[in-house]
Design a protein around this motif. Sequence first.
Motif, PDB file in Angstrom:
ATOM      1  N   GLU A  87       0.870  -1.348  -0.030  1.00  0.00           N
ATOM      2  CA  GLU A  87       0.027   0.034  -0.124  1.00  0.00           C
ATOM      3  C   GLU A  87       0.868   1.099  -0.008  1.00  0.00           C
ATOM      4  OE1 GLU A  87      -2.530   0.343   3.696  1.00  0.00           O
ATOM      5  OE2 GLU A  87      -3.728   2.055   2.446  1.00  0.00           O
ATOM      6  N   VAL A  88       0.856   1.913  -1.099  1.00  0.00           N
ATOM      7  CA  VAL A  88       2.116   2.927  -1.433  1.00  0.00           C
ATOM      8  C   VAL A  88       1.478   4.190  -0.987  1.00  0.00           C
ATOM      9  CG1 VAL A  88       3.687   3.862  -3.006  1.00  0.00           C
ATOM     10  CG2 VAL A  88       3.220   1.500  -3.197  1.00  0.00           C
ATOM     11  N   ALA A  89       2.111   4.907   0.096  1.00  0.00           N
ATOM     12  CA  ALA A  89       1.702   6.161   0.375  1.00  0.00           C
ATOM     13  C   ALA A  89       2.128   7.269  -0.560  1.00  0.00           C
ATOM     14  CB  ALA A  89       2.191   6.651   2.062  1.00  0.00           C
ATOM     15  N   ILE A  90       0.967   8.123  -1.284  1.00  0.00           N
ATOM     16  CA  ILE A  90       1.560   9.166  -2.148  1.00  0.00           C
ATOM     17  C   ILE A  90       2.235   9.957  -1.218  1.00  0.00           C
ATOM     18  CG2 ILE A  90       0.776  11.085  -3.632  1.00  0.00           C
ATOM     19  CD1 ILE A  90      -1.761   8.887  -4.029  1.00  0.00           C
ATOM     20  N   GLU A  91       3.517  10.278  -1.741  1.00  0.00           N
ATOM     21  CA  GLU A  91       4.479  11.225  -1.135  1.00  0.00           C
ATOM     22  C   GLU A  91       4.957  12.364  -2.422  1.00  0.00           C
ATOM     23  OE1 GLU A  91       7.222  10.232   1.412  1.00  0.00           O
ATOM     24  OE2 GLU A  91       6.014   8.571   2.296  1.00  0.00           O
ATOM     25  N   MET A 124      -0.743  15.716  -5.383  1.00  0.00           N
ATOM     26  CA  MET A 124      -1.218  14.227  -4.951  1.00  0.00           C
ATOM     27  C   MET A 124      -2.030  13.736  -6.261  1.00  0.00           C
ATOM     28  SD  MET A 124      -2.960  15.018  -1.335  1.00  0.00           S
ATOM     29  CE  MET A 124      -2.092  16.004  -0.189  1.00  0.00           C
ATOM     30  N   ALA A 125      -2.624  14.284  -6.852  1.00  0.00           N
ATOM     31  CA  ALA A 125      -3.268  13.872  -8.244  1.00  0.00           C
ATOM     32  C   ALA A 125      -2.214  13.904  -9.215  1.00  0.00           C
ATOM     33  CB  ALA A 125      -4.459  14.967  -8.752  1.00  0.00           C
ATOM     34  N   GLU A 126      -1.226  14.834  -9.375  1.00  0.00           N
ATOM     35  CA  GLU A 126      -0.244  14.608 -10.406  1.00  0.00           C
ATOM     36  C   GLU A 126       0.749  13.233 -10.086  1.00  0.00           C
ATOM     37  OE1 GLU A 126       2.101  18.492  -9.790  1.00  0.00           O
ATOM     38  OE2 GLU A 126       0.104  19.603 -10.462  1.00  0.00           O
ATOM     39  N   GLU A 127       0.995  13.067  -8.760  1.00  0.00           N
ATOM     40  CA  GLU A 127       1.729  11.734  -8.616  1.00  0.00           C
ATOM     41  C   GLU A 127       0.947  10.444  -9.123  1.00  0.00           C
ATOM     42  OE1 GLU A 127       4.918  11.611  -7.722  1.00  0.00           O
ATOM     43  OE2 GLU A 127       4.896  13.699  -7.488  1.00  0.00           O
TER      44      GLU A 127
END
Length: 235
Positions: A87-91, A124-127
């Motif tokens: 579960e990859v946290a968006i950073e 966040m959306a861009e990542e």
Amino acid sequence: MSVAENSHLVEVHCHILEGIDDGAKSKEESIALLLAERDQGVERIVFTPHFYAHRERSVNSFLKKRQKAFDEIKDESPIKNMHLAAEVAIESEISELPDIEKLAIEGTNLILLELPYRPFENWMAEEIYNISIKFGLEVILAHPHRYCDTYTDDQMDKVLSLCSYWQINNEAFGNWKESRFVKKLMKRDVSKVLFATDAHRITFRKPNWDLLKKKCKPEIIEESMRTIESHFKAK
Ligand SMILES: [Fe+2]
């Protein structure tokens, strides 16, 4: 017996591997969680320990840790179809992290991403977009219902539209507000909804497929399972 009771469940989000995150704390607990999953009908399981880039030395060192935790239980697991993932946290700039694509669900082009618990920002959306485009991955967004209080409708819409699948924790059906949000998602596009437990411990956030079966129509559960299963069969 209903269709759902007969259904072959696929678990795509859980913290059952021992000692790698805030999930199972011992081999015994891992096995107890696996038995609970199996007894509730799970026939395929994807292990998704938390990956927080700022806490790890590298993706590869995380993969070694994950493999070690998996080796501890693989021979004794009552569920034989097992897959490693995270579960990859968006950073910020996570799409630039070397080897990030190796955290996709083994044998598929799917990756489980989790938004940070803070107000929405465009990066966040861009990542999410960058990870999907750069590596040709389809994004499963972990538990969007947890953000329905903090995101505006437009922000939520932006995030949802970037993801191939919206993963719902079964526990959302036990919360009036979240359950209403989930029903809206199902109305919007039921084919994007995937159910999972996000199980952590045998005493806390344990496998809860029974709640889903009680609250959700059997044909919707079946469709969700068929959808995720098709990604494994495609390989
Ligand atoms: Fe999780």
